[in-house]
Every structure is written in C-alpha cells, then in structure tokens.
Design an enzyme around this catalytic site. Structure first.
Site, PDB file in Angstrom:
ATOM      1  N   HIS A 197       0.851  -1.194   0.000  1.00  0.00           N
ATOM      2  CA  HIS A 197       0.000   0.000   0.000  1.00  0.00           C
ATOM      3  C   HIS A 197       0.884   1.240   0.000  1.00  0.00           C
ATOM      4  O   HIS A 197       1.729   1.416   0.886  1.00  0.00           O
ATOM      5  CB  HIS A 197      -0.925  -0.003   1.218  1.00  0.00           C
ATOM      6  CG  HIS A 197      -1.959  -1.092   1.148  1.00  0.00           C
ATOM      7  ND1 HIS A 197      -2.310  -1.876   2.220  1.00  0.00           N
ATOM      8  CD2 HIS A 197      -2.695  -1.538   0.091  1.00  0.00           C
ATOM      9  CE1 HIS A 197      -3.241  -2.738   1.829  1.00  0.00           C
ATOM     10  NE2 HIS A 197      -3.492  -2.561   0.550  1.00  0.00           N
ATOM     11  N   ALA A 198       0.663   2.093  -0.977  1.00  0.00           N
ATOM     12  CA  ALA A 198       1.595   3.183  -1.265  1.00  0.00           C
ATOM     13  C   ALA A 198       1.821   4.134  -0.094  1.00  0.00           C
ATOM     14  O   ALA A 198       2.943   4.527   0.192  1.00  0.00           O
ATOM     15  CB  ALA A 198       1.095   3.959  -2.479  1.00  0.00           C
ATOM     16  N   GLU A 200       1.736   3.831   3.052  1.00  0.00           N
ATOM     17  CA  GLU A 200       2.287   3.307   4.303  1.00  0.00           C
ATOM     18  C   GLU A 200       3.810   3.366   4.251  1.00  0.00           C
ATOM     19  O   GLU A 200       4.496   2.361   4.163  1.00  0.00           O
ATOM     20  CB  GLU A 200       1.752   1.885   4.523  1.00  0.00           C
ATOM     21  CG  GLU A 200       0.221   1.869   4.603  1.00  0.00           C
ATOM     22  CD  GLU A 200      -0.403   0.481   4.446  1.00  0.00           C
ATOM     23  OE1 GLU A 200       0.336  -0.518   4.428  1.00  0.00           O
ATOM     24  OE2 GLU A 200      -1.643   0.407   4.342  1.00  0.00           O
ATOM     25  N   ARG A 255      -3.275   4.725  -2.031  1.00  0.00           N
ATOM     26  CA  ARG A 255      -3.082   3.379  -1.483  1.00  0.00           C
ATOM     27  C   ARG A 255      -2.853   2.330  -2.568  1.00  0.00           C
ATOM     28  O   ARG A 255      -2.044   1.422  -2.430  1.00  0.00           O
ATOM     29  CB  ARG A 255      -4.349   3.026  -0.681  1.00  0.00           C
ATOM     30  CG  ARG A 255      -4.504   1.558  -0.283  1.00  0.00           C
ATOM     31  CD  ARG A 255      -5.848   1.393   0.443  1.00  0.00           C
ATOM     32  NE  ARG A 255      -6.240   0.010   0.618  1.00  0.00           N
ATOM     33  CZ  ARG A 255      -6.109  -0.664   1.765  1.00  0.00           C
ATOM     34  NH1 ARG A 255      -5.536  -0.088   2.798  1.00  0.00           N
ATOM     35  NH2 ARG A 255      -6.538  -1.901   1.871  1.00  0.00           N
ATOM     36  N   ASN A 272      -3.544  -5.672  -2.190  1.00  0.00           N
ATOM     37  CA  ASN A 272      -3.730  -6.679  -1.149  1.00  0.00           C
ATOM     38  C   ASN A 272      -5.153  -7.253  -1.152  1.00  0.00           C
ATOM     39  O   ASN A 272      -5.623  -7.803  -0.163  1.00  0.00           O
ATOM     40  CB  ASN A 272      -3.403  -6.091   0.231  1.00  0.00           C
ATOM     41  CG  ASN A 272      -2.953  -7.166   1.197  1.00  0.00           C
ATOM     42  OD1 ASN A 272      -2.400  -8.193   0.789  1.00  0.00           O
ATOM     43  ND2 ASN A 272      -3.191  -6.950   2.491  1.00  0.00           N
ATOM     44  N   ARG A 273      -5.851  -7.098  -2.280  1.00  0.00           N
ATOM     45  CA  ARG A 273      -7.164  -7.729  -2.479  1.00  0.00           C
ATOM     46  C   ARG A 273      -7.200  -8.426  -3.844  1.00  0.00           C
ATOM     47  O   ARG A 273      -8.232  -8.884  -4.272  1.00  0.00           O
ATOM     48  CB  ARG A 273      -8.301  -6.683  -2.446  1.00  0.00           C
ATOM     49  CG  ARG A 273      -8.421  -5.886  -1.167  1.00  0.00           C
ATOM     50  CD  ARG A 273      -8.966  -6.718  -0.013  1.00  0.00           C
ATOM     51  NE  ARG A 273      -9.207  -5.888   1.177  1.00  0.00           N
ATOM     52  CZ  ARG A 273      -8.257  -5.499   2.024  1.00  0.00           C
ATOM     53  NH1 ARG A 273      -7.014  -5.864   1.834  1.00  0.00           N
ATOM     54  NH2 ARG A 273      -8.558  -4.759   3.084  1.00  0.00           N
ATOM     55  N   HIS A 325       2.883  -3.644   6.671  1.00  0.00           N
ATOM     56  CA  HIS A 325       1.866  -2.621   6.449  1.00  0.00           C
ATOM     57  C   HIS A 325       1.872  -1.634   7.620  1.00  0.00           C
ATOM     58  O   HIS A 325       2.611  -1.782   8.571  1.00  0.00           O
ATOM     59  CB  HIS A 325       0.485  -3.276   6.356  1.00  0.00           C
ATOM     60  CG  HIS A 325       0.276  -4.107   5.137  1.00  0.00           C
ATOM     61  ND1 HIS A 325      -0.416  -3.663   4.048  1.00  0.00           N
ATOM     62  CD2 HIS A 325       0.686  -5.359   4.833  1.00  0.00           C
ATOM     63  CE1 HIS A 325      -0.438  -4.600   3.120  1.00  0.00           C
ATOM     64  NE2 HIS A 325       0.229  -5.653   3.569  1.00  0.00           N
ATOM     65  N   TYR A 327      -1.393   1.268   9.486  1.00  0.00           N
ATOM     66  CA  TYR A 327      -0.916   1.323  10.835  1.00  0.00           C
ATOM     67  C   TYR A 327      -1.921   0.605  11.720  1.00  0.00           C
ATOM     68  O   TYR A 327      -3.106   0.613  11.409  1.00  0.00           O
ATOM     69  CB  TYR A 327      -0.787   2.791  11.290  1.00  0.00           C
ATOM     70  CG  TYR A 327      -2.108   3.569  11.187  1.00  0.00           C
ATOM     71  CD1 TYR A 327      -2.990   3.684  12.277  1.00  0.00           C
ATOM     72  CD2 TYR A 327      -2.519   4.155   9.969  1.00  0.00           C
ATOM     73  CE1 TYR A 327      -4.202   4.370  12.164  1.00  0.00           C
ATOM     74  CE2 TYR A 327      -3.719   4.829   9.858  1.00  0.00           C
ATOM     75  CZ  TYR A 327      -4.550   4.934  10.965  1.00  0.00           C
ATOM     76  OH  TYR A 327      -5.741   5.599  10.834  1.00  0.00           O
ATOM     77  N   TYR A 377      -9.720  -7.293  10.655  1.00  0.00           N
ATOM     78  CA  TYR A 377     -11.045  -7.439  10.057  1.00  0.00           C
ATOM     79  C   TYR A 377     -10.959  -8.503   8.969  1.00  0.00           C
ATOM     80  O   TYR A 377      -9.854  -8.888   8.558  1.00  0.00           O
ATOM     81  CB  TYR A 377     -11.588  -6.118   9.479  1.00  0.00           C
ATOM     82  CG  TYR A 377     -10.566  -5.285   8.725  1.00  0.00           C
ATOM     83  CD1 TYR A 377     -10.024  -5.739   7.526  1.00  0.00           C
ATOM     84  CD2 TYR A 377     -10.158  -4.041   9.181  1.00  0.00           C
ATOM     85  CE1 TYR A 377      -9.102  -4.974   6.818  1.00  0.00           C
ATOM     86  CE2 TYR A 377      -9.228  -3.266   8.489  1.00  0.00           C
ATOM     87  CZ  TYR A 377      -8.714  -3.744   7.317  1.00  0.00           C
ATOM     88  OH  TYR A 377      -7.802  -3.004   6.616  1.00  0.00           O
ATOM     89  N   GLU A 399       1.298  -4.916  10.999  1.00  0.00           N
ATOM     90  CA  GLU A 399       0.750  -3.560  10.910  1.00  0.00           C
ATOM     91  C   GLU A 399       1.599  -2.739  11.867  1.00  0.00           C
ATOM     92  O   GLU A 399       1.460  -2.858  13.086  1.00  0.00           O
ATOM     93  CB  GLU A 399      -0.720  -3.526  11.336  1.00  0.00           C
ATOM     94  CG  GLU A 399      -1.679  -4.211  10.373  1.00  0.00           C
ATOM     95  CD  GLU A 399      -1.998  -3.368   9.147  1.00  0.00           C
ATOM     96  OE1 GLU A 399      -1.623  -2.175   9.116  1.00  0.00           O
ATOM     97  OE2 GLU A 399      -2.617  -3.903   8.221  1.00  0.00           O
TER      98      GLU A 399
HETATM   99 ZN    ZN Z   1      -1.480  -1.884   4.122  1.00  0.00          ZN
END
Ligand code: ZN
Length: 438
Positions: A197-198, A200, A255, A272-273, A325, A327, A377, A399
């Site tokens: 994710h960009a 992060e 992201r 990430n999906r 990742h 946060y 989640y 995270e």
């Molecule tokens: Zn992430």
C-alpha cells in the site's frame, strides 16, 4: 475520490522537485503537495449502533472521505473504530452530524497539511545524496531507494544479489534483494515485502532498515550471522512502485496501484485484495473507485502477478512470508478471509506471541496479535492468505506503528524506534521458525 479538484498550477509542476530540496528553495509558496491538504482533518468515531453505522457510511460516501481505517466503507459497523480523512469543508458536515447524533468522536489531526509539513523536515543534506551517508531515518523517494539498491548490489556482492522479477503497470522494474551468505548447500528462504500500500511509508523504511542491519551486524551479531548463513532473504522494499511514486508526487494518501480501468476514470487496484484466494469476497470492493477494489480479475495487477509467479516458482524452499503494512500495531497471521483456525496454529501462534513480547521489550510498545480476520477485520484476496494457501507454512503481516495519532504520517523521528523494535520481532520469528518449526 482523492483529487480535491484544485487546478494544476505552476507550483504543482515543481512539486516533485520541491520534495527533494529545501522548501525555501521552491518557487511561489513553499507548501508540500501544493497545499492541497490545508484544513483537512482526520476524525475518529465509533458508531454505537448498526443504524448509526449505516448513516455514517452514507455520509462518508457522500463526502468522499479518504478512509484510513477500517479497509473499506462496508466494514464500518457498530463498534468499529473508524478513522477518516475528510476535507476542510466536509469536516463541518461530519462533525455536525456526529454532535447531533451524540456519537463519540475524536479529532486525531486538526490540520493535515501542518502535520505533513512538520513530519518531514526536508533538511539540506537531502540533496546531498551520497550513498555512504545514506540516511535510514528519513523517508526516501522511489528513485533514491532504487539507487540505494543498485549501490548495495555493487558494494556488497558477497551477501547481496539484486534482480528484477518484472515490470509494474507504468513500466518500472520490480526489484528484489536476495540477502544471505551464498552456499552450495540447500537453504530455506524468507520472503519479505514492504509497500504493498503506497501511503504506508514506514513499510519501505523498515525493509531498508532490515537490509542495513543485516549488513552492519553480520559479523558481530551471532543471531544475524546464523540467519544469513542458514537462510536467504528475498526482500522487496517497494512492492507497489507506481503507487509509492505517486504518493510522493501527487497524493500522499494514495493506497492502490496505478492501473487504468476500462470503464471508470478511477485508477488503481488494492494490491492486497487482488490475489486468487477467495478473491473479491468479503472485505473487498468490486467498485474501481473504492480503496479496496479487488481488480477486474485475480492477479490483474502486473506487480501482484510478478510476485505470485516468483513465489509459485520458489515455494518449495520459501518457508516464511512476511508482509509489512501500517498502521495498527498488530502482528497478524491467517486467515484473513474467514474465521477459522489454521492447521499449524500452535507453532505460528507461539512465534507471534514471542515476537510481540520481544518487540515490546525495546520501547514498551504493545502489539496485538492473532488471526487477521478476528484481530483486524475480514478481508479476501490478501497476499498473506494466498502465500499460506500456496504452500508457505509461516505467513505473517505486520501492521506497524502507530494506532492513529499520526496514522500514515508517522514522523521521521519515529522511524528508528519503530524499525528497532520491528527488527527484534522479525529476528525472533525467523529464529523460532529455524529452531522450532520444521
Ligand atoms: Zn497496508
């Protein structure tokens, strides 16, 4: 939507340059990203009921907020800690609603532009970019990181070998550092990726820190020596290269990847999906404008496909997959996509428990740990679940810091403490796997 609709001024054209030099050297006003985040707020709220959650989802949609947590708007429900980045004007509407509905909230960041400019000091030496003096306590642009990788490849050929596994959507090379003492005998390997994710930025900072520590302490630290003698580490400091670059030049809170969509103007897929594991089910969105968009089909993103191909090819000797990742301060393991216990739970769980304790021993920072689905989640199509399902027995997602005070804008002064404690956790996991988990 990410774009706040401000016209591209002359100053905006200078932006990429301004990021590298003293702000005072830049023309016109000296604000980062053309001052586009002035007055924006980050607000945290927790809906008391499902009804409130429903209304808040609608408002978030209308105001086109940038959701910082949870992953997608659909995941906002009763009791969900929700952090949203909302424009100056939008924040009035949201705050009025929260007040009237008597929903608890907290303003995490009063003025995003101010925090952005405080967090990055952009001192003069940034322009002096000699690699021997490479500063691991600042965030680096993609260009700087790639130059650094080339440099290490040349100067540390005994322990490092750099190669590319393909090209990104915009044609950038996807570089990997293979770290470890070369050996003719069979060695297992650990995969680490940062920056899926960009926005992060602490992720890539950690990957670089890990490499630095490995090279600096290989001779003096018996644990590190053991790690590099017995294992190879495949390290991808920036997974989502296009997105990362874009987060430096245009939108700090981007992201996704940067691929174009055939039918929508919104760009990018959540990398990430996008993996073929319960793809585009719960916790992922089918809409190209959402931040958790799963893509038109699994592995549609060249970055995801390249890494998946590499892992498929080397899965026999890759023992562990670690993804970084931010946060939330959590150490997560499978599954993400369902509430179920993994077959090798006891080994993975004890590795996580010890890693989190080791991490806390450095600066007292508490991490939660557990299956991603119940600890963070539910999300489908994640790299961690995919790696696990494809034969890598120990897969974790970190995270990193913090828990929302700075969120994605973790100041550069916190890079060192964050990386130091994470380093210990990673060493701990690695040694645990070497010793206890065959
Ligand atoms: Zn992430």
């Amino acid at each position: 939507m990410k774009f706040l609709g401000k016209p591209r001024s002359q100053t905006a054209a200078f932006l990429p340059l301004c990021l590298f030099f003293l702000k005072s050297l830049c023309p016109g006003h000296s604000h980062l990203y053309g001052n586009r985040y002035a007055g924006d707020k980050v607000i945290r709220f927790i809906p008391n009921t499902e009804e409130e959650a429903f209304v808040l989802k609608k408002i978030c949609h209308q105001l086109k907020v940038d959701l910082w947590q949870p992953g997608g708007v659909s995941q906002i429900s009763q009791g969900t800690v929700t952090d949203v980045h909302v424009s100056h004007n939008g924040s009035r509407t949201l705050l009025t609603f929260l007040e009237e509905a008597n929903i608890q909230y907290k303003i995490l960041i009063e003025d995003l532009q101010k925090v952005l400019e405080k967090g990055s000091s952009l001192p003069a030496w940034r322009s002096r970019r000699s690699l021997s003096g490479y500063n691991y306590e600042v965030y680096h642009s993609l260009e700087e990181i790639q130059n650094w990788m080339h440099h290490l490849n040349k100067t540390h050929s005994g322990l490092i070998h750099m190669f590319s596994i393909g090209k990104s959507y915009e044609g950038r090379s996807l570089y990997i550092l293979k770290l470890g003492r070369r050996s003719r005998s069979y060695k297992r390997a650990v995969w680490m990726d940062c920056g899926i994710h960009a926005r992060e930025w602490i992720g890539p900072a950690f990957c670089q820190w890990f490499v630095k520590e490995a090279l600096l302490t290989y001779r003096s630290d018996p644990t590190m020596r053991k790690m590099l003698n017995h294992l190879y580490f495949y390290i991808m400091p920036v997974f989502n290269v296009d997105g990362y670059h874009f987060s430096w030049t245009n939108d700090r809170f981007w992201r996704k990847t940067r691929s174009r969509n055939a039918r929508f103007r919104c760009r990018g897929v959540d990398a990430n999906r996008n993996w073929r594991v319960k793809w585009c089910d719960e916790g992922a969105s089918m809409h190209p404008c959402d931040d958790t968009y799963c893509g038109p089909f699994p592995e549609s993103e060249p970055e995801v496909k390249a890494v998946a191909n590499f892992l498929r090819k080397h899965r026999k000797h890759i023992t562990a997959y670690l993804s970084f990742h931010a946060y939330a301060q959590m150490l997560l393991y499978p599954y993400s996509y369902k509430y179920a216990t993994i077959p090798n739970f006891s080994c993975v769980e004890s590795a996580a428990y010890k890693a989190v304790n080791a991490l806390r021993s450095v600066h007292g920072v508490q991490y939660r740990y557990g299956p991603a689905s119940s600890t963070l989640y539910v999300s489908s199509g994640s790299s961690m679940d995919w790696a696990y399902k494809n034969g890598i027995p120990y897969t974790f997602a970190f995270e990193l810091r913090d828990t929302g005070h700075f969120g994605f804008l973790l100041p550069e002064t916190l890079i060192k403490p964050t990386c130091m404690e994470t380093m210990l956790a990673v060493k701990n996991i690695t040694m645990h796997l070497l010793k206890k988990c065959p």
